[in-house]
Design a protein around this motif. Structure first.
Motif, mmCIF file in Angstrom:
data_model
loop_
_atom_site.group_PDB
_atom_site.id
_atom_site.type_symbol
_atom_site.label_atom_id
_atom_site.label_comp_id
_atom_site.label_asym_id
_atom_site.label_seq_id
_atom_site.Cartn_x
_atom_site.Cartn_y
_atom_site.Cartn_z
ATOM 1 N N ILE A 233 9.849 0.116 -12.698
ATOM 2 C CA ILE A 233 8.716 1.044 -12.664
ATOM 3 C C ILE A 233 8.857 1.966 -13.867
ATOM 4 C CG2 ILE A 233 7.474 2.811 -11.365
ATOM 5 C CD1 ILE A 233 8.612 1.643 -8.803
ATOM 6 N N GLU B 44 5.301 4.639 2.060
ATOM 7 C CA GLU B 44 5.669 6.008 2.427
ATOM 8 C C GLU B 44 6.243 6.062 3.842
ATOM 9 O OE1 GLU B 44 3.734 10.524 2.679
ATOM 10 O OE2 GLU B 44 2.533 8.834 1.969
ATOM 11 N N ASN C 18 6.432 -0.967 -5.117
ATOM 12 C CA ASN C 18 6.081 0.108 -6.032
ATOM 13 C C ASN C 18 6.270 1.450 -5.339
ATOM 14 O OD1 ASN C 18 5.447 -1.340 -8.297
ATOM 15 N ND2 ASN C 18 3.271 -1.473 -7.869
ATOM 16 N N LEU C 19 7.034 2.343 -5.961
ATOM 17 C CA LEU C 19 7.248 3.683 -5.424
ATOM 18 C C LEU C 19 6.447 4.694 -6.231
ATOM 19 C CD1 LEU C 19 11.092 3.985 -4.731
ATOM 20 C CD2 LEU C 19 9.271 3.623 -3.088
ATOM 21 N N SER C 20 5.748 5.569 -5.529
ATOM 22 C CA SER C 20 5.010 6.623 -6.222
ATOM 23 C C SER C 20 5.991 7.661 -6.756
ATOM 24 C CB SER C 20 4.021 7.294 -5.264
ATOM 25 O OG SER C 20 4.721 8.023 -4.266
ATOM 26 N N GLY C 21 5.527 8.466 -7.690
ATOM 27 C CA GLY C 21 6.361 9.540 -8.208
ATOM 28 C C GLY C 21 6.754 10.525 -7.136
ATOM 29 N N GLU C 22 5.854 10.763 -6.173
ATOM 30 C CA GLU C 22 6.153 11.697 -5.080
ATOM 31 C C GLU C 22 7.291 11.180 -4.210
ATOM 32 O OE1 GLU C 22 4.010 13.617 -1.103
ATOM 33 O OE2 GLU C 22 2.833 12.464 -2.544
ATOM 34 N N SER D 116 9.833 5.968 -14.111
ATOM 35 C CA SER D 116 10.309 6.474 -12.821
ATOM 36 C C SER D 116 11.672 7.146 -12.919
ATOM 37 C CB SER D 116 10.392 5.331 -11.807
ATOM 38 O OG SER D 116 11.420 4.407 -12.164
ATOM 39 N N THR E 194 9.602 9.028 -5.095
ATOM 40 C CA THR E 194 10.816 9.066 -5.906
ATOM 41 C C THR E 194 11.423 10.460 -5.893
ATOM 42 O OG1 THR E 194 9.974 7.307 -7.341
ATOM 43 C CG2 THR E 194 11.743 8.688 -8.212
ATOM 44 N N SER F 120 0.844 -1.193 0.000
ATOM 45 C CA SER F 120 0.000 0.000 0.000
ATOM 46 C C SER F 120 0.880 1.244 0.000
ATOM 47 C CB SER F 120 -0.913 0.007 1.225
ATOM 48 O OG SER F 120 -0.179 0.283 2.402
ATOM 49 N N ASP F 121 0.367 2.327 -0.573
ATOM 50 C CA ASP F 121 1.133 3.575 -0.631
ATOM 51 C C ASP F 121 1.492 4.065 0.768
ATOM 52 O OD1 ASP F 121 0.943 3.510 -3.366
ATOM 53 O OD2 ASP F 121 -0.725 4.936 -3.483
#
Length: 340
Positions: A152, A109, A129-133, A155, A135, A104-105
């Motif tokens: 990803i 985080e 999975n890493l979100s753009g934020e 990314s 990263t 989960s995000d």
């Protein structure tokens, strides 16, 4: 026991060298003669001195710690890979700090925030999975991030994986060569590059040969979901005679269900092929035919790429795919001329 903490000054006096010489001896990669290193280390051992790694990191700006984030360890591929990553990094003067995170995000985080607080020199994520934020936050903190066993798209991060599409194609060609008529696939999570690429390579190879998938299901890399999917397929009016399962962890669960719940013969009634070649795959009770992930070469490439970004300032974005080979055992019918 001394009544105070032994310092590098004490070691320097005992060894008859300068404090800076003591510092060089305990700094990985620093230039120092073997004779001086032996003298300093003997004095340190005699006094019971241990260098203060945290204090040194304040001076050098380097913690020499790599944060490793992994989603789950129930897949036996990851404990083995983590052990190899740790050994390879230690050989280069680094240590790892391992964090577990869900996919989960919010979980990811929270873990990345903790790693940033520890001021790690770099981060390796394994099937995360890493979100753009996130990263962007790592990039702003000047902390390189390396993706292991997952890419990803878009990314800009470096990644090392096996050649998943090629591996999936090899499995398809093997099963077609074994004269299987109804070939099915139970994939890993289609939201992940590994699940998609293995599935797409497999399906594309079938299409090239004028074949189509007989059945498929997304088991999200979960053993129980894979067993449920295989059960549903085998209870259908026209069950498959071969199943490619997206990783060994799921494939072993599928074999257990087929044999001990449904009473089916593997491979007499249905062939099963996995992906990874974890140690359990070679057990006689499974003897799983599988596509071996070249984990040693993947670890080497991961460490080299990350440390080049940390130590040499190399730009991120290096994508490395390493081809593995099919290990033929007895869970699948073997094409004529190929010996398990």
């Amino acid at each position: 026991m001394p009544d105070r903490k032994i310092t590098s000054i004490d070691v320097a006096r005992a060894a008859g060298v300068s404090q800076s010489a003591v510092s060089r001896v305990f700094t990985p990669g620093a230039s120092v003669s073997q004779k001086m290193a032996d003298r300093v280390r003997k004095a340190a051992d005699d006094l019971g001195y241990r260098p203060n790694v945290l204090a040194r990191s304040l001076i050098t700006g380097r913690s020499r710690i790599i944060g490793l984030v992994v989603a789950y360890l129930d897949n036996p591929f990851y404990p083995d890979a983590l052990e190899k990553l740790s050994a390879a990094l230690q050989a280069r003067g680094y240590h790892i700090l391992v964090f577990l995170a869900g996919n989960s995000d919010e979980d990811v985080e929270s873990v990345i925030d903790d790693l940033l607080d520890y001021q790690v020199d770099g981060i390796i994520t394994a099937s995360i999975n890493l979100s753009g934020e996130l990263t962007d936050r790592c990039r702003a903190a000047n902390i390189p991030v390396m993706l292991f066993n997952r890419g990803i798209t878009g990314s800009g991060l470096s990644a090392v994986t096996s050649a998943n599409r090629v591996g999936g194609a090899k499995v398809a060609e093997f099963l077609m060569a074994g004269d299987h008529a109804r070939i099915a696939h139970i994939s890993g999570w289609m939201g992940a590059s590994t699940g998609r690429d293995r599935r797409n390579g497999f399906v594309d190879a079938l299409h090239v040969a004028g074949r189509t998938l007989h059945a498929e299901a997304d088991a999200r890399f979960r053993r129980e979901k894979a067993a449920d999917a295989a059960r549903t397929m085998m209870l259908s009016p026209d069950p498959p005679d071969a199943i490619f399962v997206g990783n060994d962890h799921m494939a072993l669960g599928v074999i257990d269900m087929l044999r001990y719940e449904m009473g089916l013969d593997v491979p007499g009634d249905v062939s099963v092929v996995g992906y990874d070649d974890v140690p359990m795959a070679a057990w006689k009770s499974y003897s799983l035919t599988t596509l071996r992930q070249p984990v040693n070469r993947m670890v080497e490439a991961t460490v080299d790429t990350l440390l080049n970004e940390i130590e040499q300032g190399r730009p991120p974005g290096t994508i490395t795919e390493i081809e593995g080979h099919l290990v033929i055992r007895s869970s699948a019918k073997t094409p004529e001329g190929q010996v398990p």
